[in-house]
Design an enzyme around this catalytic site. Sequence first.
Site, mmCIF file in Angstrom:
data_model
loop_
_atom_site.group_PDB
_atom_site.id
_atom_site.type_symbol
_atom_site.label_atom_id
_atom_site.label_comp_id
_atom_site.label_asym_id
_atom_site.label_seq_id
_atom_site.Cartn_x
_atom_site.Cartn_y
_atom_site.Cartn_z
ATOM 1 N N LYS A 150 13.428 -38.648 -5.791
ATOM 2 C CA LYS A 150 12.617 -39.449 -7.207
ATOM 3 C C LYS A 150 11.846 -38.619 -7.550
ATOM 4 O O LYS A 150 10.847 -39.280 -6.896
ATOM 5 C CB LYS A 150 12.945 -40.202 -7.073
ATOM 6 C CG LYS A 150 12.816 -41.482 -8.440
ATOM 7 C CD LYS A 150 12.165 -41.602 -9.382
ATOM 8 C CE LYS A 150 10.774 -41.658 -9.420
ATOM 9 N NZ LYS A 150 10.204 -41.091 -10.531
ATOM 10 N N GLY B 24 1.878 -41.926 -3.358
ATOM 11 C CA GLY B 24 1.631 -42.208 -4.378
ATOM 12 C C GLY B 24 0.818 -43.301 -4.679
ATOM 13 O O GLY B 24 -0.122 -43.567 -3.900
ATOM 14 N N GLY B 25 0.162 -44.042 -5.874
ATOM 15 C CA GLY B 25 -1.035 -44.734 -5.948
ATOM 16 C C GLY B 25 -0.576 -46.327 -4.558
ATOM 17 O O GLY B 25 0.230 -45.777 -4.875
ATOM 18 N N THR C 94 1.461 -49.205 -6.095
ATOM 19 C CA THR C 94 2.939 -48.708 -6.083
ATOM 20 C C THR C 94 3.806 -48.963 -5.157
ATOM 21 O O THR C 94 4.415 -49.315 -4.668
ATOM 22 C CB THR C 94 3.164 -47.028 -6.647
ATOM 23 O OG1 THR C 94 2.725 -47.042 -7.493
ATOM 24 C CG2 THR C 94 4.710 -47.230 -7.105
ATOM 25 N N GLY C 95 2.746 -48.396 -3.927
ATOM 26 C CA GLY C 95 3.011 -48.499 -2.797
ATOM 27 C C GLY C 95 2.704 -49.856 -1.813
ATOM 28 O O GLY C 95 3.865 -49.991 -1.363
ATOM 29 N N GLU D 168 1.731 -42.784 1.780
ATOM 30 C CA GLU D 168 0.657 -42.538 1.282
ATOM 31 C C GLU D 168 0.018 -42.736 0.335
ATOM 32 O O GLU D 168 0.953 -41.927 -0.647
ATOM 33 C CB GLU D 168 0.652 -40.809 1.953
ATOM 34 C CG GLU D 168 -0.359 -39.764 1.984
ATOM 35 C CD GLU D 168 -0.940 -39.105 1.301
ATOM 36 O OE1 GLU D 168 -2.104 -39.659 0.247
ATOM 37 O OE2 GLU D 168 -1.074 -37.762 0.837
ATOM 38 N N CYS E 155 -4.866 -36.358 -3.185
ATOM 39 C CA CYS E 155 -5.546 -37.443 -2.319
ATOM 40 C C CYS E 155 -6.047 -37.162 -1.274
ATOM 41 O O CYS E 155 -7.465 -38.510 -0.738
ATOM 42 C CB CYS E 155 -4.572 -37.882 -2.007
ATOM 43 S SG CYS E 155 -3.748 -36.476 -0.418
ATOM 44 N N GLU F 156 -10.112 -45.172 -5.540
ATOM 45 C CA GLU F 156 -9.748 -43.621 -6.181
ATOM 46 C C GLU F 156 -10.111 -43.380 -8.029
ATOM 47 O O GLU F 156 -8.668 -43.840 -8.021
ATOM 48 C CB GLU F 156 -7.989 -43.782 -5.353
ATOM 49 C CG GLU F 156 -8.397 -42.097 -5.474
ATOM 50 C CD GLU F 156 -6.915 -42.254 -5.209
ATOM 51 O OE1 GLU F 156 -5.700 -42.614 -4.881
ATOM 52 O OE2 GLU F 156 -6.270 -41.007 -4.045
HETATM 53 O O1 TXE Z 1 1.383 -42.977 -9.078
HETATM 54 P P1 TXE Z 1 2.573 -44.063 -9.140
HETATM 55 P P2 TXE Z 1 0.748 -42.466 -11.187
HETATM 56 C C1 TXE Z 1 -3.131 -42.449 -7.181
HETATM 57 C C2 TXE Z 1 -4.375 -41.897 -8.618
HETATM 58 C C3 TXE Z 1 -3.506 -42.512 -9.752
HETATM 59 C C4 TXE Z 1 -3.052 -43.316 -9.175
HETATM 60 C C5 TXE Z 1 -1.837 -43.620 -10.256
HETATM 61 O O2 TXE Z 1 -5.196 -42.844 -7.977
HETATM 62 O O3 TXE Z 1 -4.432 -41.970 -10.405
HETATM 63 O O4 TXE Z 1 -1.977 -43.505 -7.699
HETATM 64 O O5 TXE Z 1 -0.250 -42.255 -10.465
HETATM 65 C C6 TXE Z 1 7.394 -43.320 -8.733
HETATM 66 N N1 TXE Z 1 8.824 -48.153 -7.501
HETATM 67 N N2 TXE Z 1 -2.157 -41.103 -6.873
HETATM 68 O O6 TXE Z 1 0.518 -43.882 -11.744
HETATM 69 O O7 TXE Z 1 2.559 -44.805 -10.331
HETATM 70 C C7 TXE Z 1 6.607 -42.502 -9.929
HETATM 71 O O8 TXE Z 1 7.827 -42.841 -10.976
HETATM 72 C C8 TXE Z 1 9.496 -47.044 -6.683
HETATM 73 C C9 TXE Z 1 -2.204 -40.872 -5.168
HETATM 74 O O9 TXE Z 1 0.961 -41.595 -11.305
HETATM 75 O O10 TXE Z 1 2.467 -44.418 -7.624
HETATM 76 C C10 TXE Z 1 6.699 -42.068 -9.068
HETATM 77 O O11 TXE Z 1 7.544 -40.756 -8.559
HETATM 78 N N3 TXE Z 1 8.990 -46.033 -7.090
HETATM 79 C C11 TXE Z 1 -1.663 -40.165 -5.434
HETATM 80 C C12 TXE Z 1 5.797 -42.200 -8.061
HETATM 81 O O12 TXE Z 1 6.232 -43.669 -8.095
HETATM 82 C C13 TXE Z 1 7.573 -46.186 -8.111
HETATM 83 C C14 TXE Z 1 -1.050 -39.023 -5.843
HETATM 84 C C15 TXE Z 1 4.430 -42.442 -7.771
HETATM 85 O O13 TXE Z 1 3.485 -43.132 -8.843
HETATM 86 C C16 TXE Z 1 7.100 -47.436 -8.560
HETATM 87 C C17 TXE Z 1 -0.718 -39.863 -7.178
HETATM 88 C C18 TXE Z 1 8.088 -48.139 -7.831
HETATM 89 N N4 TXE Z 1 7.870 -49.822 -8.889
HETATM 90 C C19 TXE Z 1 -1.123 -40.573 -7.491
HETATM 91 N N5 TXE Z 1 6.421 -47.342 -9.441
HETATM 92 C C20 TXE Z 1 -1.617 -39.695 -4.003
HETATM 93 N N6 TXE Z 1 -1.221 -40.549 -2.477
HETATM 94 O O14 TXE Z 1 -1.631 -38.712 -3.262
HETATM 95 C C21 TXE Z 1 6.081 -45.878 -9.993
HETATM 96 N N7 TXE Z 1 7.183 -44.834 -9.377
#
Ligand code: TXE
Length: 496
Positions: A180, A233-234, A237-238, A255, A289, A390
Site C-alpha cells: 500500500k 511514515g508519520g 500514523t505509526g 519507522e 526522515c 519533525e
Molecule cells: O504520513 P502518513 P503523511 C512524517 C512527516 C510528515 C508526516 C505526515 O513529518 O509531515 O509524517 O505525513 C498510510 N493505517 N513522515 O500524512 O499519514 C498513508 O496512506 C494505515 C515521516 O503523508 O503517516 C501512507 O501510505 N496506513 C516519514 C503512509 O501511511 C495509514 C515519511 C504514510 O502516511 C493510515 C513520511 C492508517 N490509519 C512522512 N493513515 C518517514 N518516517 O520517513 C495513513 N496511512
Amino acid sequence: MPSVGPPQRPSLFVGGTWTSGSGGAVDVHNPFDGSVVATIDQAGPDDVIRAVAAARTAFDTGPWPTTPVAERAALLRRVAELLVRDKEEIARVETLDTGKTLKESRIDVDDVTAVFRYYADLADKEAGRIVDVGLAHVVSRVVPVPVGVCALITPWNYPLLQLSWKVAPCLAAGNTCVIKPSEVTPLTSIMLVHLLEEAGVPEGVVNLVLGDGPTVGAPLTEHDDVDMVSFTGGLATGQAIIRASATTVKRVAVELGGKNPNVVFADTPLDLAADWAITAAFLHSGQVCSAGARLIVEDALHDELVAEIARRAERIRLGNGLDPASECGPLVSAAQLAKIEDYVASALAEGARLVCGGRRPDDPALKDGFFYRPTVFADVTRDMRVVREETFGPILTVERFTTEDEAIALANDTHYGLAGAVWTADQARAHRVASALRHGTVWINDYHPYVPGAEWGGMGRSGNGRELGPTGLAEYQEHKHVWHNTAPEPAGWFEG
Ligand code: TXE
C-alpha cells in the site's frame, strides 16, 4: 517490455491480475506545476479483502514460502536487472511524482537495485543453525521460516526506495504481501510491481492496493489474515498502526521519522561545516526522515557558521526537478507546504530569530508549485515546537553549546532517535560523542550515507525494528526450533 511513461490503468494488482478498484479513479499531480501525470485506480474495502485473500492463499498453498531460497534469490536478481534496464524512465516518473531532482531519483533507482541484489545474496546464504544439545540421539535445528502475509505501507518522500527496503527482504524470506504505497506518490510502486510480475513472481505473492490511509491502509492493519505490518511514515500514523495491530497481535515494524541532531565542534573547517549543514538539512527540501534539522554548534564557530549557512541557503536554486540546473524541487503537496508555513509562524511567535528564508520564492516560474525557501532559525530554545517536532521541510534550527557534555545532552534531548552526526577533527572526541548519541545511525564527519548491508532504524519514538542489513531480513522471519529425537523412549513422568 521496458516501461514507457507513467503507469496506465488498471493499476491495482490482485491475485496476479491487473484490475481496477471499487474506489474510482484519481489523478496524480506533479508538485512542480500541478499538471496531471497519470490517472490511476483506487481500491475500496472489498479490494483490500480480495488482496489479503490472494496473499493468504498464495502463502498457505504455496509454492513461494517453500520455494528454494536460491530460486527466490534468482527472482530478486532478475528484478535488479529490470531496474537497470528501466532506470531512466522510473527515475523520470519518480521526479514527476515527488518533485525531487532527477539526479536524486537516479540515485534512488541505483540504491533500489543494490537493495534487491543485497537481499538476493543474503537469502542465498541463509542456513539456519544446528544447536548442539549434547545428546547423541537429538538433532536440534533452528530454521528461519517466513512470517506469513505482510502489509507493506510506505510514505511519499522516497516511494520506490522505501518500498524496496520492505519488499526485497519480505520476498527473500518467502512471505507474500499486500503493498500500500502513499496515495500522494504511488506511481513508481506500480512500476515496480510490473517489474516483479515480469520477473516471474507467482500469482498472489505480490498484491498492490492503492488509496488513502483510512480507506485502504487501516483495514490492512486490522485484518485477521495479515501477520505482519511494516510501515514507514508519520509518528501519529505509526501509533495508530501499533494500536490497530494489537487485536490480532501482528508483528509490527515501524519507522516514524526523526528530529536529527547535527553536532559541529569548532575545529571543523567552516566551508566543510556549512556545506554539510545545508546538505543535511535541505536535501530533497528537508523531506527526509534523517534530515539534519537541528544544527548544534560550538560557541566559537556559531556566528560565523550561521552567516555562511545563510549565504549558501539563499543561493540554493529551486526549480523543476527535471531541469538539471535545479538543486531542489518543490515540497510534495499543498498539505506539506501548509504544515511548513505553520511551523515558521509558530517559530516566529515563540521568539526564534529568522536568519533567512521564511517565505515562498518570488520567482513567477515557481508560482504553481509547492515551493518554500530554505529557512534558518537561530536563537531557538529546546521547548519551541520547531525544535521538538519533525517539520519534514526546509527548516533548519541552530542551537549552540560550550562543552562536549552539553552537546551530547542537546543531541539526545528528543523523543525521536533516528539519526545524527558529529563533526570534529578530534577522533577520540568523535568516537566519545558517537557512542553517547541515542540514535539508530550516527555519522562521523559525514551526513546521509547508508548502505544496504548496514541496519537502518530508530530508537525511541523513531520506531522499532530495523530495515536493511541481516536484521532487515530477520524482521520477515520467524525462527523456528525443530527438536528431533531419533531414539525416543517413554518419558516415565507419570506412572501411567
Ligand atoms: O504520513 P502518513 P503523511 C512524517 C512527516 C510528515 C508526516 C505526515 O513529518 O509531515 O509524517 O505525513 C498510510 N493505517 N513522515 O500524512 O499519514 C498513508 O496512506 C494505515 C515521516 O503523508 O503517516 C501512507 O501510505 N496506513 C516519514 C503512509 O501511511 C495509514 C515519511 C504514510 O502516511 C493510515 C513520511 C492508517 N490509519 C512522512 N493513515 C518517514 N518516517 O520517513 C495513513 N496511512
